[in-house]
Design a protein around this motif. Sequence first.
Motif, short mmCIF file in Angstrom:
data_model
loop_
_atom_site.label_atom_id
_atom_site.label_comp_id
_atom_site.label_asym_id
_atom_site.label_seq_id
_atom_site.Cartn_x
_atom_site.Cartn_y
_atom_site.Cartn_z
N GLY A 113 0.85 -1.18 0.00
CA GLY A 113 0.00 0.00 0.00
C GLY A 113 0.89 1.24 0.00
N PRO A 116 -1.28 7.09 3.38
CA PRO A 116 -0.53 7.77 4.44
C PRO A 116 0.13 6.80 5.42
CG PRO A 116 -2.71 8.75 4.17
CD PRO A 116 -2.66 7.58 3.25
N ALA A 117 -0.57 5.73 5.81
CA ALA A 117 0.02 4.81 6.79
C ALA A 117 1.30 4.20 6.25
CB ALA A 117 -0.99 3.71 7.16
N GLU A 137 2.21 -0.85 -4.51
CA GLU A 137 0.89 -0.23 -4.61
C GLU A 137 0.15 -0.84 -5.81
OE1 GLU A 137 -1.25 2.06 -3.05
OE2 GLU A 137 -2.49 1.43 -4.75
N ARG A 138 -1.11 -1.27 -5.58
CA ARG A 138 -1.84 -1.93 -6.66
C ARG A 138 -2.28 -0.95 -7.75
NH1 ARG A 138 -7.69 -1.30 -5.72
NH2 ARG A 138 -8.01 -2.64 -7.52
N GLY A 144 -3.11 6.41 -1.87
CA GLY A 144 -4.39 5.94 -1.33
C GLY A 144 -5.45 7.01 -1.29
N LEU A 145 -6.08 7.16 -0.12
CA LEU A 145 -7.23 8.07 0.02
C LEU A 145 -6.83 9.55 -0.06
CD1 LEU A 145 -9.23 6.20 2.80
CD2 LEU A 145 -9.96 6.55 0.44
N VAL A 181 -0.31 -6.96 -4.12
CA VAL A 181 0.22 -8.04 -3.27
C VAL A 181 -0.94 -8.99 -2.94
CG1 VAL A 181 1.26 -8.57 -1.03
CG2 VAL A 181 2.08 -6.62 -2.38
N TYR A 425 -16.41 2.91 6.25
CA TYR A 425 -15.65 2.06 5.34
C TYR A 425 -15.42 0.70 6.01
CZ TYR A 425 -14.80 5.74 1.93
OH TYR A 425 -14.95 6.70 0.96
N TRP A 466 -5.56 2.02 8.55
CA TRP A 466 -6.96 1.61 8.70
C TRP A 466 -7.12 0.09 8.77
CZ3 TRP A 466 -11.08 5.05 5.79
CH2 TRP A 466 -11.11 6.31 6.39
N GLY A 473 -10.17 8.15 11.74
CA GLY A 473 -9.03 9.01 11.96
C GLY A 473 -8.61 9.76 10.71
N PHE A 474 -7.83 10.81 10.95
CA PHE A 474 -7.38 11.71 9.89
C PHE A 474 -6.10 11.17 9.27
CE2 PHE A 474 -9.52 14.07 13.23
CZ PHE A 474 -10.64 14.43 12.53
N ILE A 475 -5.64 11.86 8.25
CA ILE A 475 -4.39 11.46 7.59
C ILE A 475 -3.28 11.34 8.64
CG2 ILE A 475 -2.60 12.29 6.00
CD1 ILE A 475 -4.97 13.56 4.37
N ASN A 478 -2.56 8.41 11.21
CA ASN A 478 -1.81 7.23 10.78
C ASN A 478 -0.32 7.37 11.05
OD1 ASN A 478 -4.09 5.79 9.41
ND2 ASN A 478 -4.15 7.76 8.35
C1 LIG Z 1 -13.82 10.05 1.65
C2 LIG Z 1 -12.71 10.32 2.63
C3 LIG Z 1 -12.21 11.61 2.76
C4 LIG Z 1 -11.19 11.87 3.70
N1 LIG Z 1 -10.76 13.15 3.84
C5 LIG Z 1 -9.82 13.43 4.77
C6 LIG Z 1 -9.37 14.77 4.95
O1 LIG Z 1 -9.84 15.71 4.27
N2 LIG Z 1 -8.42 15.01 5.91
C7 LIG Z 1 -7.90 14.01 6.68
O2 LIG Z 1 -7.04 14.27 7.52
N3 LIG Z 1 -8.32 12.71 6.53
C8 LIG Z 1 -9.26 12.42 5.59
N4 LIG Z 1 -9.68 11.13 5.43
C9 LIG Z 1 -9.06 10.05 6.25
C10 LIG Z 1 -7.73 9.57 5.60
O3 LIG Z 1 -7.88 9.54 4.20
C11 LIG Z 1 -7.37 8.17 6.16
O4 LIG Z 1 -7.10 8.31 7.55
C12 LIG Z 1 -6.11 7.57 5.50
O5 LIG Z 1 -6.10 7.68 4.11
C13 LIG Z 1 -5.97 6.06 5.86
O6 LIG Z 1 -4.69 5.68 5.44
P1 LIG Z 1 -4.27 4.18 5.05
O7 LIG Z 1 -2.88 4.30 4.52
O8 LIG Z 1 -4.55 3.28 6.18
O9 LIG Z 1 -5.26 3.74 3.86
P2 LIG Z 1 -5.44 4.25 2.32
O10 LIG Z 1 -5.26 5.72 2.24
O11 LIG Z 1 -6.73 3.69 1.91
O12 LIG Z 1 -4.25 3.54 1.55
C14 LIG Z 1 -4.24 2.15 1.29
C15 LIG Z 1 -3.49 1.89 -0.02
O13 LIG Z 1 -3.22 0.48 -0.14
C16 LIG Z 1 -3.41 0.09 -1.50
N5 LIG Z 1 -3.64 -1.35 -1.53
C17 LIG Z 1 -4.74 -2.02 -1.06
N6 LIG Z 1 -4.58 -3.35 -1.24
C18 LIG Z 1 -3.37 -3.53 -1.83
C19 LIG Z 1 -2.65 -4.68 -2.25
N7 LIG Z 1 -3.16 -5.93 -2.09
N8 LIG Z 1 -1.45 -4.52 -2.84
C20 LIG Z 1 -0.91 -3.27 -3.01
N9 LIG Z 1 -1.56 -2.14 -2.63
C21 LIG Z 1 -2.76 -2.27 -2.02
C22 LIG Z 1 -4.60 0.94 -1.92
O14 LIG Z 1 -4.72 1.00 -3.35
C23 LIG Z 1 -4.26 2.28 -1.27
O15 LIG Z 1 -3.46 3.07 -2.12
C24 LIG Z 1 -10.68 10.82 4.50
C25 LIG Z 1 -11.18 9.52 4.36
C26 LIG Z 1 -12.18 9.27 3.43
C27 LIG Z 1 -12.73 7.88 3.30
#
Ligand SMILES: Cc1cc2nc3c(=O)[nH]c(=O)nc-3n(C[C@H](O)[C@H](O)[C@H](O)COP(=O)(O)OP(=O)(O)OC[C@H]3O[C@@H](n4cnc5c(N)ncnc54)[C@H](O)[C@@H]3O)c2cc1C
Length: 510
Positions: A113, A116-117, A137-138, A144-145, A181, A425, A466, A473-475, A478
């Motif tokens: 992935g 942000p995390a 990254e897929r 990501g988000l 992956v 989600y 996540w 939680g916010f960006i 993470n």
């Molecule tokens: C609609 C929405 C709006 C938001 N707006 C805000 C905002 O304005 N401000 C703020 O602070 N927070 C915001 N957030 C919250 C923030 O986006 C999340 O906290 C954060 O993106 C979560 O991070 P993550 O890395 O866990 O997941 P993600 O951001 O979802 O990243 C996961 C990544 O893993 C990849 N992936 C998945 N499976 C695989 C695999 N098998 N192989 C390779 N890659 C893979 C995905 O394609 C993706 O790129 C928002 C959330 C949502 C849903």
Amino acid sequence: MPHVVTQSCVGDGSCVYACPVNCIQPTPDDPAFEHAEMLHIDPAACVDCGACVTACPVDAIKPHRLLDAGERAFLAANAAYHRTPRSRPLLAPVRPRLRVREHERPLRVAIVGSGPAAIYAADELLTIPRAQVSVYERLPVPYGLVRAGVAPDHRRTRRIARQLDRVCADPRLRLRLGVEVGRDVTREQLLASHDAVVYAVGAAADRRLEIPGATLPGTASATEFVAWYNGHPDHAGRSFDLSHRRAVIVGNGNVALDVARILTVDPESLAGTAIAPAALAALRASRVEEVVVVGRRGPAASAFTLPELIGLSATPGVGLAVADDARAGLARGGDPKLELLRGLPPARDGARGITLRWGLTPARIEGAERVTGITFAPTSAAVAAAASDAATADAAATADAAADPAAGRALTTLDAGLVISAIGYRGLPIAGMPFDAASGTIPSADGRVLDAAGGAAIPGLYVAGWIKRGPTGFIGTNKSCSQDTVRALVDDFNAGLLRPAADPAPHRSA
Ligand SMILES: Cc1cc2nc3c(=O)[nH]c(=O)nc-3n(C[C@H](O)[C@H](O)[C@H](O)COP(=O)(O)OP(=O)(O)OC[C@H]3O[C@@H](n4cnc5c(N)ncnc54)[C@H](O)[C@@H]3O)c2cc1C
Ligand SMILES: NC(=O)c1ccc[n+]([C@@H]2O[C@H](COP(=O)([O-])OP(=O)(O)OC[C@H]3O[C@@H](n4cnc5c(N)ncnc54)[C@H](OP(=O)(O)O)[C@@H]3O)[C@@H](O)[C@H]2O)c1
């Protein structure tokens, strides 16, 4: 003249570390940090040096005198936070640096992935001299988000991508886009060439609204709608019926507010943003005039945050109103969110804009071949009292809705051509990895993957973001989550528990 944190705060804590007088709270090591709606600058302690302005990756911090009319509410919101005395010492300790034991070979980590995390985990790992990180990254684009979730008109928040770009520019990081992956590469292949694998795959699916009619044409989830307007390749071909004057959104979190705003804002204000061209064209032709956002509990339990409510109420051209029957429930009491809601105008029949309603549990979607409306039952005291404990509330809500007609309680039907559920989600299972279906997460303890919830740790596997904590939680939330995971990983490396199954050349392809 104090500085003030405003709407685009992502809570990554950069300002906290930059501030020389520690006037920004809560700090990442404070238990309140994980659930804070934003960070706050104490106007009495701020020395106006501007270090936080430079440190903030999303330009959320402004000097008091530069706040525009829509942002003035943030001055009070910052000050109000500091009026409550905190029990912790003002000078919070900064996290200790990671230390890797002297080792004959570099630490090599694969991260799955690139949200942000993932990138915060990479950033933390790259503080270790000689560490090497491969990010898988897929999708063909990273982050990501940050790209596929954050609303296109939240331009300042989207600037966080510049900070993520800086991490990815490190020559010890390899970004491999378009590699899924579990499909293109197995966990065993990754473990063969790395000391550890961190899964940071987010939560790509949605929680389902399980009521009669929930699959009728004209229903959709916010997950699909958001992915469509942000141009996510999995949802590029979707279309939504925007021909009816009213849309209803079930759930009142920040995602619900994003969707309501995108549906009602002047589409020309979205031109020139990162919105998908097909979505912009559809919004230009849209006949939606009113969006009703419905929460199942009361106003005080609204899931949207204060910064987003302030931002929405100040969005030009978007009328925000409170349903008449809810106004009496907005008791005085100093809560800034309720105060702001009390200041909103009452909803008027036929008016354009967004109407907020509360206390309604969805019972069924109306319509034979497609959606014509949605019927709600009054939420029972049991659900209304439940904290945001989704399982408890859902069980009570389902029982509630099912029992309602027999109980003879007054139902409320809203005509609508589009019903969007924005009820959260949900993580998806990854091939070859354990999965806890109840929480939609990979089971873990301190970031270490377990073979089942409450089970044993699987050597070399970690989680962050996540898919570890669930979809809240916010960006910036993470960042500390990923730092905790990396700390556990480094402890295991130092203890000699990690070793690639085959010792590879640096950055060999999996
Ligand atoms: C609609 C929405 C709006 C938001 N707006 C805000 C905002 O304005 N401000 C703020 O602070 N927070 C915001 N957030 C919250 C923030 O986006 C999340 O906290 C954060 O993106 C979560 O991070 P993550 O890395 O866990 O997941 P993600 O951001 O979802 O990243 C996961 C990544 O893993 C990849 N992936 C998945 N499976 C695989 C695999 N098998 N192989 C390779 N890659 C893979 C995905 O394609 C993706 O790129 C928002 C959330 C949502 C849903
Ligand atoms: N601008 C930003 O900073 C921003 C933007 C978008 C998202 N985010 C963050 O991303 C995270 C996810 O946001 P989200 O809006 O998807 O989720 P959320 O904040 O968890 O909100 C979910 C909403 O759905 C309701 N709900 C759940 N199950 C329901 C059911 N069966 N029937 C009716 N209503 C139901 C919840 O009500 P209950 O409270 O009663 O359970 C709540 O109102 C949040 O942490 C959010 O702050 C941030």
